[in-house]
Design a protein around this motif. Sequence first.
Motif: not given
Length: 136
Positions: A28-43, A60-69
């Motif tokens: 997800l972090q390397e996917d250029e279409s997501l353009d760095r809008y996703v942050r993740g942490s492990y729990r 895996l807890a993901l937080v997606a920026g508002s610009a990401l669908s």
Amino acid sequence: MGEYDVRLAPGSQDGDAEEHLRSLLSWLQEDESLDRYVRGSYRSPAPRSAEHMGEGLDLLALVAGSALSTGSLVFSVLQWQASRRRAPTLILRRGAVEVHLPADRATDDEALRRIVSALGEDSRQSQEPGGDDGTA
């Protein structure tokens, strides 16, 4: 901003859950279409006891920026599954909604629309004045 949880479905762990989730986050972090809008942490969803200190993380807890669908995120997760030789079935959760993403089933456009709709990606309704945002 959207918050999602990803975990492996019970019985689909042919390997290490933590390894699969780390691979997915890297994808997800390397996917250029997501353009760095996703942050993740492990729990770990359950508190650990002294007896289980050696167990790995399985959420895996993901937080997606508002610009990401949601559609972009789901599509990338499905691409990750397709790229794996033995991909696990995943459970993607947003709020109270859980969607199972089996690895062995091809996902067509209609299936993708149903998944995205189930996860609450109807931005036209929630952004239109007077629209029904589902909070009745």
